[in-house]
Design a protein around this motif. Structure first.
Motif, mmCIF file in Angstrom:
data_model
loop_
_atom_site.group_PDB
_atom_site.id
_atom_site.type_symbol
_atom_site.label_atom_id
_atom_site.label_comp_id
_atom_site.label_asym_id
_atom_site.label_seq_id
_atom_site.Cartn_x
_atom_site.Cartn_y
_atom_site.Cartn_z
ATOM 1 N N ARG A 198 0.851 -1.188 0.000
ATOM 2 C CA ARG A 198 0.000 0.000 0.000
ATOM 3 C C ARG A 198 0.887 1.239 0.000
ATOM 4 N NH1 ARG A 198 -4.969 0.349 0.042
ATOM 5 N NH2 ARG A 198 -5.331 -1.746 0.807
ATOM 6 N N GLU B 76 -5.449 5.193 -0.137
ATOM 7 C CA GLU B 76 -6.345 4.932 -1.268
ATOM 8 C C GLU B 76 -5.684 4.204 -2.431
ATOM 9 O OE1 GLU B 76 -5.866 8.247 -0.246
ATOM 10 O OE2 GLU B 76 -7.501 8.205 1.191
ATOM 11 N N GLU C 119 -4.242 -0.423 -7.899
ATOM 12 C CA GLU C 119 -5.633 -0.359 -7.467
ATOM 13 C C GLU C 119 -5.866 0.935 -6.715
ATOM 14 O OE1 GLU C 119 -7.483 -3.959 -5.989
ATOM 15 O OE2 GLU C 119 -8.310 -2.792 -4.324
ATOM 16 N N LEU C 120 -6.938 1.620 -7.067
ATOM 17 C CA LEU C 120 -7.329 2.864 -6.407
ATOM 18 C C LEU C 120 -8.640 2.648 -5.678
ATOM 19 C CD1 LEU C 120 -6.635 5.275 -9.383
ATOM 20 C CD2 LEU C 120 -5.171 4.877 -7.394
ATOM 21 N N LYS C 121 -8.675 2.978 -4.400
ATOM 22 C CA LYS C 121 -9.908 2.905 -3.608
ATOM 23 C C LYS C 121 -10.723 4.157 -3.892
ATOM 24 C CE LYS C 121 -8.710 -0.602 -0.848
ATOM 25 N NZ LYS C 121 -9.321 -1.873 -0.948
ATOM 26 N N ALA D 44 -13.704 0.357 -5.915
ATOM 27 C CA ALA D 44 -12.288 0.399 -6.267
ATOM 28 C C ALA D 44 -12.148 0.155 -7.766
ATOM 29 C CB ALA D 44 -11.505 -0.646 -5.488
ATOM 30 N N ARG E 36 -9.176 -1.238 -10.559
ATOM 31 C CA ARG E 36 -7.889 -1.929 -10.638
ATOM 32 C C ARG E 36 -7.486 -2.113 -12.098
ATOM 33 N NH1 ARG E 36 -6.279 -7.257 -7.235
ATOM 34 N NH2 ARG E 36 -4.299 -7.680 -8.230
#
Length: 104
Positions: A34, A38, A72-74, A80, A82
């Motif tokens: 991470r 986000e 991947e973006l939250k 999300a 990806r």
């Protein structure tokens, strides 16, 4: 590898040979980190193997073995996005995969 409970392979693969869900083995693995709250990134590996292929009786058939980076973006609301891209080790072609995720 783990056998899939349902056939989730592309329709083109399903139409190419007469296969049943029990004839499919699919494995996925992702190593990630991470970067921020986000955003995460890592390496994605995915393998689709047909264990019974009518075009070559008794011989397993690799349909793809993908490896490459992903990001991947939250998003708000439990969503999300990806994106994964890289090489198909089976036929040395490029691949990409986009995925939109919504959790309930």
């Amino acid at each position: 590898m783990v056998g899939c409970a349902e056939c989730s392979c592309p329709k083109a693969v399903q139409n190419k040979v007469q296969i049943q869900p029990a004839d499919i083995q699919q494995a996925r693995c992702a190593l990630s980190g991470r970067a921020e709250k986000e955003m995460s990134a890592g390496v994605h590996y995915e393998h689709l193997l047909i264990t019974r292929d009518n075009s070559a009786p008794g011989a397993p058939q690799d349909y793809y073995r993908w490896i490459g980076p992903y990001m991947e973006l939250k998003l708000a609301g439990g969503m999300a996005f990806r994106f994964t891209g890289g090489k198909d080790l089976t036929d040395n072609e490029d691949f990409y995969k986009m995925k939109f995720i919504k959790t309930f």
